[in-house]
Design an enzyme around this catalytic site. Sequence first.
Site, PDB file in Angstrom:
ATOM      1  N   ASP A  67      28.679  31.600  74.945  1.00 14.34           N
ATOM      2  CA  ASP A  67      27.823  32.473  75.826  1.00 14.34           C
ATOM      3  C   ASP A  67      26.881  31.740  76.705  1.00 14.34           C
ATOM      4  O   ASP A  67      26.837  32.282  77.950  1.00 14.34           O
ATOM      5  CB  ASP A  67      26.844  33.363  74.925  1.00 14.34           C
ATOM      6  CG  ASP A  67      27.579  34.712  74.155  1.00 14.34           C
ATOM      7  OD1 ASP A  67      28.645  35.092  74.839  1.00 14.34           O
ATOM      8  OD2 ASP A  67      27.097  35.092  73.271  1.00 14.34           O
ATOM      9  N   ASN A 142      20.657  37.686  80.221  1.00 15.06           N
ATOM     10  CA  ASN A 142      20.270  38.074  78.895  1.00 15.06           C
ATOM     11  C   ASN A 142      18.928  38.285  78.693  1.00 15.06           C
ATOM     12  O   ASN A 142      18.651  39.486  78.420  1.00 15.06           O
ATOM     13  CB  ASN A 142      20.841  36.681  78.030  1.00 15.06           C
ATOM     14  CG  ASN A 142      21.901  37.041  77.128  1.00 15.06           C
ATOM     15  OD1 ASN A 142      22.665  37.832  77.255  1.00 15.06           O
ATOM     16  ND2 ASN A 142      22.166  35.974  76.306  1.00 15.06           N
ATOM     17  N   ASP A 143      18.023  37.266  78.743  1.00 16.32           N
ATOM     18  CA  ASP A 143      16.614  37.790  78.455  1.00 16.32           C
ATOM     19  C   ASP A 143      15.596  36.567  79.202  1.00 16.32           C
ATOM     20  O   ASP A 143      16.081  35.522  79.592  1.00 16.32           O
ATOM     21  CB  ASP A 143      16.714  37.586  76.783  1.00 16.32           C
ATOM     22  CG  ASP A 143      17.137  36.302  76.213  1.00 16.32           C
ATOM     23  OD1 ASP A 143      16.756  35.064  76.846  1.00 16.32           O
ATOM     24  OD2 ASP A 143      17.479  36.187  75.245  1.00 16.32           O
ATOM     25  N   ASP A 172       4.271  34.850  68.249  1.00 18.35           N
ATOM     26  CA  ASP A 172       4.818  33.640  68.775  1.00 18.35           C
ATOM     27  C   ASP A 172       5.286  33.846  70.111  1.00 18.35           C
ATOM     28  O   ASP A 172       5.471  32.647  70.943  1.00 18.35           O
ATOM     29  CB  ASP A 172       6.143  33.466  67.729  1.00 18.35           C
ATOM     30  CG  ASP A 172       5.610  32.581  66.545  1.00 18.35           C
ATOM     31  OD1 ASP A 172       4.457  32.639  66.127  1.00 18.35           O
ATOM     32  OD2 ASP A 172       6.734  32.321  65.804  1.00 18.35           O
ATOM     33  N   LEU A 187      18.073  40.049  69.014  1.00 15.08           N
ATOM     34  CA  LEU A 187      18.809  40.499  67.905  1.00 15.08           C
ATOM     35  C   LEU A 187      18.169  39.620  66.749  1.00 15.08           C
ATOM     36  O   LEU A 187      17.812  40.219  65.642  1.00 15.08           O
ATOM     37  CB  LEU A 187      20.122  40.333  67.844  1.00 15.08           C
ATOM     38  CG  LEU A 187      21.199  40.897  66.664  1.00 15.08           C
ATOM     39  CD1 LEU A 187      20.851  42.319  66.016  1.00 15.08           C
ATOM     40  CD2 LEU A 187      22.488  40.407  66.557  1.00 15.08           C
TER      41      LEU A 187
END
Length: 286
Positions: A67, A142-143, A172, A187
Amino acid sequence: MKIALLPNLTRQNAAEVTKNICLFLENSNVEIMFEKKMKGVFSDRYAYLDDAQLFSSCDIVVAVGGDGSIIHAAKKAYKYSKAILGINAGGLAFMAGLEKHETELLSRLVQGDYSTDRRMLLEMQIFDADGSMFAEESCCVNDIVIARGKMIKLVRLNVSCDGNRINEYYADGIIVSTPTGTTAYSLSAGGPVVDPRIESIVLTPICTHSLFSRSIIFDSESEICVSVPEDEKDEICVSVDGEDSIVIKPSSRVVIKKSADYADFIRIKNDSFIDVLNSKLAQRRV
């Protein structure tokens, strides 16, 4: 047809998979191109070009790896409005359109027998306490992760949406992801899985010190702002798609919203999102 091949040779099987792809494409009269840095690794029969030439002249981009490799290639391909096909040479690879043993299905690619999925992207800007912007990223696949740096301590982060206060997280860190990114770090942090066809922005706290903090799914047109309190003394970092992190100072603001651009991922097989999800996650069940 001209295909730009982008293999990640740090993956154990990537070189072998790439050679098999080349043999198949050659037999299909496809022109194969690589980045210049690959010259000497593969046959001299192929073209080796700089990025501008490679991406402007190819028809399709094929990334070989996991990925991370596919995301890295997509960040280059989208700038030239090129669709990308990921071929898995690693582990799970949720974003891969083919597995390493499915080379023969490339015949559908050559014949034009495929569809494309438009994936929503995020963009980010970071502002100092005086309001000046000191960093930005126009393409997040993605993020975006905002988290503690070197110290193993909880940090405080204030989150608002469209100017309205959401929460002060003592955690965190937090993850702000695209629908595509909900099968990644989000996830693992307990976030929901969102079908990539549903445009949205997902916020997931990481190990938050609370009984009631859960992920929140925002409308795709929302603007998310994450602020670092002025009295925060611990190092806080921002990372986009797992790339090198940026250290941000107290009173800084990270503003995240939907990008005007999209990344196009090629789909050759008829598997639905749920089919892929079940297949990939089954590999991790015990």
